[in-house]
Write a protein that holds these residues in place. Structure first.
Motif, PDB file in Angstrom:
ATOM      1  N   LYS A  50       0.822  -1.205   0.000  1.00  0.00           N
ATOM      2  CA  LYS A  50       0.000   0.000   0.000  1.00  0.00           C
ATOM      3  C   LYS A  50       0.867   1.271   0.000  1.00  0.00           C
ATOM      4  O   LYS A  50       0.491   2.290  -0.573  1.00  0.00           O
ATOM      5  N   GLU A  51       2.020   1.198   0.653  1.00  0.00           N
ATOM      6  CA  GLU A  51       2.932   2.335   0.597  1.00  0.00           C
ATOM      7  C   GLU A  51       3.503   2.497  -0.804  1.00  0.00           C
ATOM      8  O   GLU A  51       3.683   3.622  -1.285  1.00  0.00           O
ATOM      9  N   THR A  52       3.786   1.381  -1.464  1.00  0.00           N
ATOM     10  CA  THR A  52       4.351   1.412  -2.818  1.00  0.00           C
ATOM     11  C   THR A  52       3.314   1.835  -3.845  1.00  0.00           C
ATOM     12  O   THR A  52       3.584   2.659  -4.720  1.00  0.00           O
ATOM     13  N   SER A  53       2.123   1.248  -3.751  1.00  0.00           N
ATOM     14  CA  SER A  53       1.061   1.499  -4.738  1.00  0.00           C
ATOM     15  C   SER A  53      -0.275   1.638  -4.016  1.00  0.00           C
ATOM     16  O   SER A  53      -1.047   0.681  -3.914  1.00  0.00           O
ATOM     17  N   PRO A  54      -0.585   2.809  -3.515  1.00  0.00           N
ATOM     18  CA  PRO A  54      -1.823   2.996  -2.733  1.00  0.00           C
ATOM     19  C   PRO A  54      -3.093   2.656  -3.505  1.00  0.00           C
ATOM     20  O   PRO A  54      -4.110   2.299  -2.893  1.00  0.00           O
ATOM     21  N   GLU A  55      -3.028   2.750  -4.820  1.00  0.00           N
ATOM     22  CA  GLU A  55      -4.225   2.494  -5.628  1.00  0.00           C
ATOM     23  C   GLU A  55      -4.526   1.012  -5.811  1.00  0.00           C
ATOM     24  O   GLU A  55      -5.619   0.643  -6.267  1.00  0.00           O
ATOM     25  N   MET A  56      -3.584   0.155  -5.448  1.00  0.00           N
ATOM     26  CA  MET A  56      -3.767  -1.284  -5.640  1.00  0.00           C
ATOM     27  C   MET A  56      -4.795  -1.847  -4.657  1.00  0.00           C
ATOM     28  O   MET A  56      -4.824  -1.460  -3.482  1.00  0.00           O
ATOM     29  N   ASP A  57      -5.602  -2.790  -5.141  1.00  0.00           N
ATOM     30  CA  ASP A  57      -6.470  -3.566  -4.252  1.00  0.00           C
ATOM     31  C   ASP A  57      -5.637  -4.683  -3.633  1.00  0.00           C
ATOM     32  O   ASP A  57      -5.050  -5.500  -4.354  1.00  0.00           O
ATOM     33  N   VAL A  58      -5.584  -4.710  -2.322  1.00  0.00           N
ATOM     34  CA  VAL A  58      -4.815  -5.726  -1.600  1.00  0.00           C
ATOM     35  C   VAL A  58      -5.763  -6.480  -0.678  1.00  0.00           C
ATOM     36  O   VAL A  58      -6.458  -5.873   0.147  1.00  0.00           O
ATOM     37  N   GLN A  59      -5.774  -7.802  -0.805  1.00  0.00           N
ATOM     38  CA  GLN A  59      -6.683  -8.667  -0.035  1.00  0.00           C
ATOM     39  C   GLN A  59      -5.863  -9.671   0.770  1.00  0.00           C
ATOM     40  O   GLN A  59      -5.041 -10.397   0.210  1.00  0.00           O
ATOM     41  N   ILE A  60      -6.080  -9.706   2.079  1.00  0.00           N
ATOM     42  CA  ILE A  60      -5.476 -10.746   2.920  1.00  0.00           C
ATOM     43  C   ILE A  60      -6.541 -11.778   3.249  1.00  0.00           C
ATOM     44  O   ILE A  60      -7.643 -11.428   3.688  1.00  0.00           O
ATOM     45  N   VAL A  61      -6.205 -13.055   3.038  1.00  0.00           N
ATOM     46  CA  VAL A  61      -7.083 -14.147   3.450  1.00  0.00           C
ATOM     47  C   VAL A  61      -6.337 -14.972   4.495  1.00  0.00           C
ATOM     48  O   VAL A  61      -5.165 -15.309   4.318  1.00  0.00           O
ATOM     49  N   GLU A  62      -6.988 -15.270   5.596  1.00  0.00           N
ATOM     50  CA  GLU A  62      -6.351 -15.931   6.740  1.00  0.00           C
ATOM     51  C   GLU A  62      -7.276 -17.014   7.279  1.00  0.00           C
ATOM     52  O   GLU A  62      -8.471 -16.795   7.455  1.00  0.00           O
ATOM     53  N   LYS A  63      -6.713 -18.188   7.550  1.00  0.00           N
ATOM     54  CA  LYS A  63      -7.563 -19.295   8.009  1.00  0.00           C
ATOM     55  C   LYS A  63      -8.002 -19.144   9.463  1.00  0.00           C
ATOM     56  O   LYS A  63      -8.962 -19.792   9.883  1.00  0.00           O
ATOM     57  N   GLN A  64      -7.316 -18.299  10.215  1.00  0.00           N
ATOM     58  CA  GLN A  64      -7.781 -18.003  11.568  1.00  0.00           C
ATOM     59  C   GLN A  64      -8.210 -16.528  11.622  1.00  0.00           C
ATOM     60  O   GLN A  64      -9.157 -16.161  10.970  1.00  0.00           O
ATOM     61  N   THR A  65      -7.502 -15.690  12.348  1.00  0.00           N
ATOM     62  CA  THR A  65      -7.848 -14.266  12.403  1.00  0.00           C
ATOM     63  C   THR A  65      -6.584 -13.449  12.236  1.00  0.00           C
ATOM     64  O   THR A  65      -5.658 -13.553  13.059  1.00  0.00           O
ATOM     65  N   GLY A 117      -6.514   0.684   3.834  1.00  0.00           N
ATOM     66  CA  GLY A 117      -7.447   0.157   2.854  1.00  0.00           C
ATOM     67  C   GLY A 117      -7.268  -1.300   2.486  1.00  0.00           C
ATOM     68  O   GLY A 117      -7.907  -1.784   1.542  1.00  0.00           O
ATOM     69  N   VAL A 118      -6.423  -2.027   3.208  1.00  0.00           N
ATOM     70  CA  VAL A 118      -6.263  -3.464   2.963  1.00  0.00           C
ATOM     71  C   VAL A 118      -7.557  -4.172   3.370  1.00  0.00           C
ATOM     72  O   VAL A 118      -8.142  -3.892   4.425  1.00  0.00           O
ATOM     73  N   GLN A 119      -8.008  -5.110   2.519  1.00  0.00           N
ATOM     74  CA  GLN A 119      -9.207  -5.894   2.807  1.00  0.00           C
ATOM     75  C   GLN A 119      -8.830  -7.198   3.509  1.00  0.00           C
ATOM     76  O   GLN A 119      -7.808  -7.810   3.180  1.00  0.00           O
ATOM     77  N   PHE A 120      -9.668  -7.636   4.447  1.00  0.00           N
ATOM     78  CA  PHE A 120      -9.387  -8.850   5.218  1.00  0.00           C
ATOM     79  C   PHE A 120     -10.541  -9.840   5.092  1.00  0.00           C
ATOM     80  O   PHE A 120     -11.717  -9.458   5.132  1.00  0.00           O
TER      81      PHE A 120
END
Length: 558
Positions: free
Chosen positions: A31-46, A150-153
């Motif tokens: 996000k610091e490098t490319s704020p316009e990018m959509d970034v999604q984190i998927v995690e099996k726990q929390t 703006g990272v999605q979780f």
């Protein structure tokens, strides 16, 4: 079980699999490098509560770069720890970025203790190194920062497979461990941050279950250095509490200080020679091995003010006080297999797929002939995850900006869904717990995994092959058991890679120790072992270490 599969499609620029310290660092750096990018984190726990950074001792490696040159530490590490198998350029870069990474963590919300003059409160750990404490809420704080950026979780969703198309990464497939909803992720870049293989023996490290390693292998990514997945640590026999630096204080039942048998002076962390000494003393009926400590073993927790973790550490020490009266210790396998092969930008051999942190530390070749982390460098685990997360950001972002991601191969998706949910469709079959126990029987004994020999490796592989056969009939009754099935299969895959590679390497080097080949063999084994899936077969090859291009070079014959 009557399976009704609901599928949801998620499109994103960059998908990060794993919400521990590596995944969160990558997300923020992206996000610091490319704020316009959509970034999604998927995690099996929390995310923020998963991984190992918020469960361990909470320490970061520190170099005083006003006094220590990166090339000097690299030379020491190559000769004394990595034993010429390490990528010297990558190690030098890691050291040179040390202070920058600490400052970044503070900027992102982590709390690092400082002295009155504003300098970090560090304590020495070995030649040229020190460490600094960090509180166990480090990942919670980084998640909050990532959310603000703006990272999605997406939590409680485990990724079972990586998806490829046109010979590059196209996304991933996962499912909710709560209700089984299938998620098909379509992404331009995928970052694998799923942790190492720890075989679920040590509870503090049990989150590293190798599922990302297995997914990368099945997708066709190369593995490197899988034999270095055998880290062990001394623990109290009754409480199983880890004793950091306890190897300096080992005594047998005759009152002999047996540390002197394998160590002539200070070392930065435990070595496999301490494990071999424990095994030999026990074999000669000189056990038990006890520690004679100058304090209660809780000294490190008193150095820094870390209120978030203090209640946990106090409760843990209090619960052990009544059972650890004799200070008897034994080694416990931690594992730390991290073999996904990556280059300096953390990209795997599959274009568009990056692997960071504990999933690829040995695969990066940076640490050389040691399982990592800690790779005989206390505090290197968290900082390597931060290092790799930062390094991957530029490449993953540039890749996402410059390519048109191929469409998902729907036939591949359907096949993966069928294989993923097969254990739920069986009326009867193998219990994943049985398979996990077999693998633990293979890797757990020190004489099979750390102080090895041809016969003992062969014995371990018999357990692995039996577990592998049972994997064909895995049975699950719900989605949590389905997750256990996939983790059991990943443990089988990791153990097979580890022991087959260990059988190939007929020498002793760094942490890797074979009783039947006790010497380092620079004539024949200045090589990395490479593993790749070929059809249904696990193919092994070697790659020469390009030591000629680096400043520190071994004698060809030692």
């Amino acid at each position: 079980m009557d399976i009704k599969i609901e599928r949801k499609n998620i499109n994103t620029d960059i998908l990060i699999i794993g919400g521990g310290i590596a995944g969160l660092t990558a997300a923020i750096a992206l996000k610091e490098t490319s704020p316009e990018m959509d970034v999604q984190i998927v995690e099996k726990q929390t995310s923020g509560y998963s991984g190992k950074a918020n469960k361990g001792g909470g320490v970061l490696q520190y170099f005083d770069l006003e006094k220590i040159k990166p090339e000097d530490f690299t030379a020491y590490h190559v000769q004394a720890i990595g034993c010429y198998l390490g990528d010297q350029d990558l190690m030098k870069k890691y050291v040179s970025m040390n202070n920058e990474m600490l400052d970044k963590l503070v900027e992102w919300g982590a709390v690092l203790p400082k002295r009155e003059d504003g300098s970090y409160a560090v304590i020495p750990t070995g030649p040229m190194t020190a460490m600094i404490g960090v509180d166990l809420n480090i990942t919670v704080r980084l998640r909050r920062t990532a959310e603000k950026m703006g990272v999605q979780f997406l939590d409680k969703v485990t990724v079972s497979d990586l998806l490829t198309s046109e010979n590059r990464i196209a996304g991933a497939l996962g499912y909710s461990i709560l209700d089984g909803t299938v998620y098909a992720f379509h992404a331009k870049s995928v970052v694998l941050a799923t942790g190492s293989q720890n075989y679920r023996i040590g509870p503090m490290w049990s989150s590293g279950r190798g599922d990302g390693i297995a997914a990368a292998y099945r997708a066709g990514a190369e593995m490197r250095n899988p034999e270095f997945g055998n880290f062990a640590q001394l623990v109290k026999v009754r409480s199983h509490n880890e004793v950091v630096f306890g190897e300096n204080h080992m005594y047998n039942q005759l009152g002999e200080h047996v540390t002197k048998n394998f160590r002539s002076g200070p070392e930065p962390d435990i070595s496999s020679s301490a494990i071999a000494e424990w095994f030999q003393q026990m074999s000669e009926a000189n056990g038990p091995i006890v520690l004679k400590l100058d304090n209660d073993g809780g000294g490190l927790h008193k150095v820094w003010d870390r209120p978030y973790g203090q209640d946990f550490w106090s409760l843990n020490r209090k619960s052990a006080e009544n059972v650890d009266v004799d200070n008897e210790v034994c080694p416990m396998l931690i594992g730390e297999q991290s073999p996904v092969k990556v280059g300096h930008d953390m990209q795997t051999t599959i274009p568009g797929l990056y692997a960071i942190g504990d999933v690829s530390y040995c695969g990066s070749a940076a640490p050389g002939a040691v399982p990592a982390p800690p790779g005989r460098n206390r505090g290197s685990g968290i900082l390597n995850a931060v290092f790799a997360g930062i390094l991957c950001a530029e490449g993953a972002s540039e890749n996402a900006m410059n390519i048109t991601v191929p469409a998902l191969d729907e036939e591949q998706v359907d096949n993966c869904i069928a294989k993923t949910f097969a254990p739920l469709a069986r009326e009867s079959g193998s219990d994943p717990k049985e398979i996990i126990r077999l693998i633990q029987q293979a890797v757990g004994p020190m004489e099979r995994s750390v102080y090895m020999s041809d016969h003992r490796i062969e014995t371990a592989l018999k357990y692995v092959m039996k577990a592998k056969e049972l994997c064909e009939t895995l049975k699950a009754n719900d989605f949590h058991e389905l997750l256990s099935c996939h983790e059991a299969a990943a443990m089988v895959l990791s153990a097979e890679m580890q022991f087959r590679a260990a059988d190939m390497r007929k020498e002793s080097r760094g942490w890797f120790m074979r009783e039947d080949y006790p010497d380092m063999d620079n004539e024949n084994w200045l090589k990395w072992i490479i593993v790749k899936k070929q059809g249904d077969s696990m193919e092994f090859s070697t790659e020469d270490v390009p030591y000629e291009k680096w400043s520190v070079q071994p004698s060809k014959v030692q």
